[in-house]
Design a protein around this motif. Structure first.
Motif, PDB file in Angstrom:
ATOM      1  N   MET A  79     -63.550 -14.937   1.049  1.00 28.25           N
ATOM      2  CA  MET A  79     -62.885 -15.262  -0.205  1.00 28.25           C
ATOM      3  C   MET A  79     -61.617 -14.427  -0.308  1.00 28.25           C
ATOM      4  SD  MET A  79     -64.606 -15.331  -3.973  1.00 28.25           S
ATOM      5  CE  MET A  79     -65.569 -16.770  -3.633  1.00 28.25           C
ATOM      6  N   THR A  80     -60.507 -15.014  -0.683  1.00 27.36           N
ATOM      7  CA  THR A  80     -59.255 -14.290  -0.773  1.00 27.36           C
ATOM      8  C   THR A  80     -59.042 -13.760  -2.181  1.00 27.36           C
ATOM      9  OG1 THR A  80     -57.996 -16.242  -1.372  1.00 27.36           O
ATOM     10  CG2 THR A  80     -58.241 -15.782   0.986  1.00 27.36           C
ATOM     11  N   ALA A  81     -58.111 -12.803  -2.318  1.00 28.27           N
ATOM     12  CA  ALA A  81     -57.840 -12.185  -3.613  1.00 28.27           C
ATOM     13  C   ALA A  81     -57.342 -13.199  -4.633  1.00 28.27           C
ATOM     14  CB  ALA A  81     -56.842 -11.053  -3.454  1.00 28.27           C
ATOM     15  N   SER A  82     -56.650 -14.242  -4.192  1.00 32.14           N
ATOM     16  CA  SER A  82     -56.140 -15.235  -5.128  1.00 32.14           C
ATOM     17  C   SER A  82     -57.271 -16.028  -5.782  1.00 32.14           C
ATOM     18  CB  SER A  82     -55.166 -16.182  -4.427  1.00 32.14           C
ATOM     19  OG  SER A  82     -55.832 -16.893  -3.408  1.00 32.14           O
ATOM     20  N   GLN A  83     -58.471 -15.921  -5.264  1.00 32.91           N
ATOM     21  CA  GLN A  83     -59.618 -16.627  -5.831  1.00 32.91           C
ATOM     22  C   GLN A  83     -60.482 -15.706  -6.690  1.00 32.91           C
ATOM     23  OE1 GLN A  83     -61.021 -17.812  -1.924  1.00 32.91           O
ATOM     24  NE2 GLN A  83     -60.748 -19.936  -2.534  1.00 32.91           N
ATOM     25  N   LEU A  84     -60.025 -14.482  -6.943  1.00 33.24           N
ATOM     26  CA  LEU A  84     -60.809 -13.509  -7.684  1.00 33.24           C
ATOM     27  C   LEU A  84     -60.050 -13.021  -8.909  1.00 33.24           C
ATOM     28  CD1 LEU A  84     -62.030 -11.327  -4.689  1.00 33.24           C
ATOM     29  CD2 LEU A  84     -63.312 -13.116  -5.866  1.00 33.24           C
ATOM     30  N   VAL A  85     -60.794 -12.584  -9.931  1.00 31.27           N
ATOM     31  CA  VAL A  85     -60.206 -11.986 -11.128  1.00 31.27           C
ATOM     32  C   VAL A  85     -60.877 -10.639 -11.379  1.00 31.27           C
ATOM     33  CG1 VAL A  85     -59.646 -14.206 -12.165  1.00 31.27           C
ATOM     34  CG2 VAL A  85     -61.818 -13.125 -12.718  1.00 31.27           C
ATOM     35  N   LEU A  86     -60.174  -9.745 -12.085  1.00 33.43           N
ATOM     36  CA  LEU A  86     -60.743  -8.470 -12.500  1.00 33.43           C
ATOM     37  C   LEU A  86     -61.287  -8.627 -13.908  1.00 33.43           C
ATOM     38  CD1 LEU A  86     -58.028  -5.929 -11.302  1.00 33.43           C
ATOM     39  CD2 LEU A  86     -60.247  -6.384 -10.286  1.00 33.43           C
ATOM     40  N   LEU A  87     -62.529  -8.205 -14.120  1.00 37.99           N
ATOM     41  CA  LEU A  87     -63.140  -8.265 -15.449  1.00 37.99           C
ATOM     42  C   LEU A  87     -62.969  -6.924 -16.137  1.00 37.99           C
ATOM     43  CD1 LEU A  87     -66.491 -10.103 -14.658  1.00 37.99           C
ATOM     44  CD2 LEU A  87     -64.315 -11.095 -15.416  1.00 37.99           C
ATOM     45  N   GLN A  88     -62.646  -6.972 -17.414  1.00 34.31           N
ATOM     46  CA  GLN A  88     -62.451  -5.755 -18.201  1.00 34.31           C
ATOM     47  C   GLN A  88     -63.271  -5.880 -19.474  1.00 34.31           C
ATOM     48  OE1 GLN A  88     -58.515  -5.018 -20.045  1.00 34.31           O
ATOM     49  NE2 GLN A  88     -58.501  -3.242 -18.703  1.00 34.31           N
ATOM     50  N   GLY A  89     -64.091  -4.869 -19.748  1.00 36.37           N
ATOM     51  CA  GLY A  89     -64.944  -4.903 -20.931  1.00 36.37           C
ATOM     52  C   GLY A  89     -66.244  -5.637 -20.638  1.00 36.37           C
ATOM     53  N   GLY A  90     -67.021  -5.865 -21.676  1.00 35.58           N
ATOM     54  CA  GLY A  90     -68.305  -6.534 -21.498  1.00 35.58           C
ATOM     55  C   GLY A  90     -69.392  -5.572 -21.031  1.00 35.58           C
ATOM     56  N   PRO A  91     -70.549  -6.099 -20.674  1.00 34.09           N
ATOM     57  CA  PRO A  91     -71.673  -5.269 -20.243  1.00 34.09           C
ATOM     58  C   PRO A  91     -71.351  -4.465 -18.980  1.00 34.09           C
ATOM     59  CG  PRO A  91     -72.396  -7.503 -20.716  1.00 34.09           C
ATOM     60  CD  PRO A  91     -70.901  -7.518 -20.746  1.00 34.09           C
ATOM     61  N   ASP A  92     -71.903  -3.264 -18.911  1.00 32.53           N
ATOM     62  CA  ASP A  92     -71.654  -2.369 -17.776  1.00 32.53           C
ATOM     63  C   ASP A  92     -72.209  -2.881 -16.461  1.00 32.53           C
ATOM     64  OD1 ASP A  92     -70.313  -0.557 -19.377  1.00 32.53           O
ATOM     65  OD2 ASP A  92     -72.111   0.632 -19.779  1.00 32.53           O
TER      66      ASP A  92
ATOM     67  N   SER B  70     -53.089  -8.011  -5.768  1.00 39.43           N
ATOM     68  CA  SER B  70     -52.834  -8.254  -7.178  1.00 39.43           C
ATOM     69  C   SER B  70     -53.787  -9.341  -7.681  1.00 39.43           C
ATOM     70  CB  SER B  70     -51.387  -8.691  -7.382  1.00 39.43           C
ATOM     71  OG  SER B  70     -51.147  -8.959  -8.743  1.00 39.43           O
ATOM     72  N   MET B  71     -54.485  -9.039  -8.774  1.00 41.69           N
ATOM     73  CA  MET B  71     -55.449  -9.994  -9.344  1.00 41.69           C
ATOM     74  C   MET B  71     -55.221 -10.120 -10.843  1.00 41.69           C
ATOM     75  SD  MET B  71     -59.011  -8.884  -7.592  1.00 41.69           S
ATOM     76  CE  MET B  71     -59.028  -8.225  -5.944  1.00 41.69           C
ATOM     77  N   PRO B  72     -55.435 -11.320 -11.407  1.00 41.71           N
ATOM     78  CA  PRO B  72     -55.340 -11.483 -12.855  1.00 41.71           C
ATOM     79  C   PRO B  72     -56.470 -10.726 -13.552  1.00 41.71           C
ATOM     80  CG  PRO B  72     -56.044 -13.537 -11.820  1.00 41.71           C
ATOM     81  CD  PRO B  72     -55.756 -12.577 -10.727  1.00 41.71           C
ATOM     82  N   VAL B  73     -56.161 -10.176 -14.732  1.00 43.69           N
ATOM     83  CA  VAL B  73     -57.142  -9.429 -15.524  1.00 43.69           C
ATOM     84  C   VAL B  73     -57.702 -10.350 -16.598  1.00 43.69           C
ATOM     85  CG1 VAL B  73     -57.484  -7.482 -17.092  1.00 43.69           C
ATOM     86  CG2 VAL B  73     -55.953  -7.250 -15.120  1.00 43.69           C
ATOM     87  N   TYR B  74     -59.023 -10.365 -16.725  1.00 43.60           N
ATOM     88  CA  TYR B  74     -59.717 -11.116 -17.772  1.00 43.60           C
ATOM     89  C   TYR B  74     -60.478 -10.129 -18.644  1.00 43.60           C
ATOM     90  CZ  TYR B  74     -58.821 -15.802 -16.000  1.00 43.60           C
ATOM     91  OH  TYR B  74     -58.218 -16.975 -15.628  1.00 43.60           O
ATOM     92  N   ARG B  75     -60.277 -10.208 -19.963  1.00 35.77           N
ATOM     93  CA  ARG B  75     -60.941  -9.298 -20.902  1.00 35.77           C
ATOM     94  C   ARG B  75     -62.100 -10.005 -21.591  1.00 35.77           C
ATOM     95  NH1 ARG B  75     -55.520  -7.376 -22.501  1.00 35.77           N
ATOM     96  NH2 ARG B  75     -55.219  -5.501 -21.268  1.00 35.77           N
ATOM     97  N   TRP B  76     -63.162  -9.225 -21.792  1.00 34.01           N
ATOM     98  CA  TRP B  76     -64.337  -9.736 -22.491  1.00 34.01           C
ATOM     99  C   TRP B  76     -63.953 -10.064 -23.922  1.00 34.01           C
ATOM    100  CZ3 TRP B  76     -67.291  -8.263 -26.714  1.00 34.01           C
ATOM    101  CH2 TRP B  76     -68.539  -8.865 -26.828  1.00 34.01           C
ATOM    102  N   THR B  77     -64.425 -11.223 -24.414  1.00 36.68           N
ATOM    103  CA  THR B  77     -64.110 -11.630 -25.779  1.00 36.68           C
ATOM    104  C   THR B  77     -65.348 -11.772 -26.656  1.00 36.68           C
ATOM    105  OG1 THR B  77     -64.014 -13.931 -25.023  1.00 36.68           O
ATOM    106  CG2 THR B  77     -61.922 -12.755 -25.232  1.00 36.68           C
ATOM    107  N   TYR B  78     -66.427 -12.348 -26.111  1.00 37.70           N
ATOM    108  CA  TYR B  78     -67.637 -12.511 -26.920  1.00 37.70           C
ATOM    109  C   TYR B  78     -68.800 -12.959 -26.053  1.00 37.70           C
ATOM    110  CZ  TYR B  78     -66.310 -17.485 -26.867  1.00 37.70           C
ATOM    111  OH  TYR B  78     -65.960 -18.755 -26.482  1.00 37.70           O
TER     112      TYR B  78
END
Length: 69
Positions: free
Chosen positions: A1-14, A55-63
Motif C-alpha cells: 500500500m502506498t502513502a497516497s492511499q493512507l491518512v493520518l488519524l488525529q484524536g479519537g480512541p487511543d 506526506s499524508m492527509p490529516v483526518y481529525r476525529w469528530t464524533y
C-alpha cells in the motif's frame, strides 16, 4: 500500500492506529471506522503531515455513532 492511499488519524480512541487506509471516495471524504458496537468518524482537516518521509492527509476525529441492533 502506498502513502497516497493512507491518512493520518488525529484524536479519537487511543487504541485506533495512527495510519488508516483512505476511503474509496478519496481525499476529503469522511472516514468511518467500525470499533466495537460503534463507528468513529473522522473528517479531513485540510492539512498534510509527513510521516516516515511521506506526506499524508490529516483526518481529525469528530464524533462517534452507535450501531443500531
Amino acid at each position: 500500500m502506498t502513502a497516497s492511499q493512507l491518512v493520518l488519524l488525529q484524536g479519537g480512541p487511543d487504541d485506533l492506529p495512527q495510519v488508516w487506509p483512505l476511503p474509496p471516495g478519496g481525499c476529503g471524504e469522511p472516514v468511518k471506522i467500525p470499533r466495537y458496537n460503534a463507528y468513529e468518524h473522522f473528517e479531513f482537516a485540510h492539512e498534510h503531515r509527513t510521516l516516515d518521509g511521506e506526506s499524508m492527509p490529516v483526518y481529525r476525529w469528530t464524533y462517534r455513532t452507535y450501531i443500531a441492533e
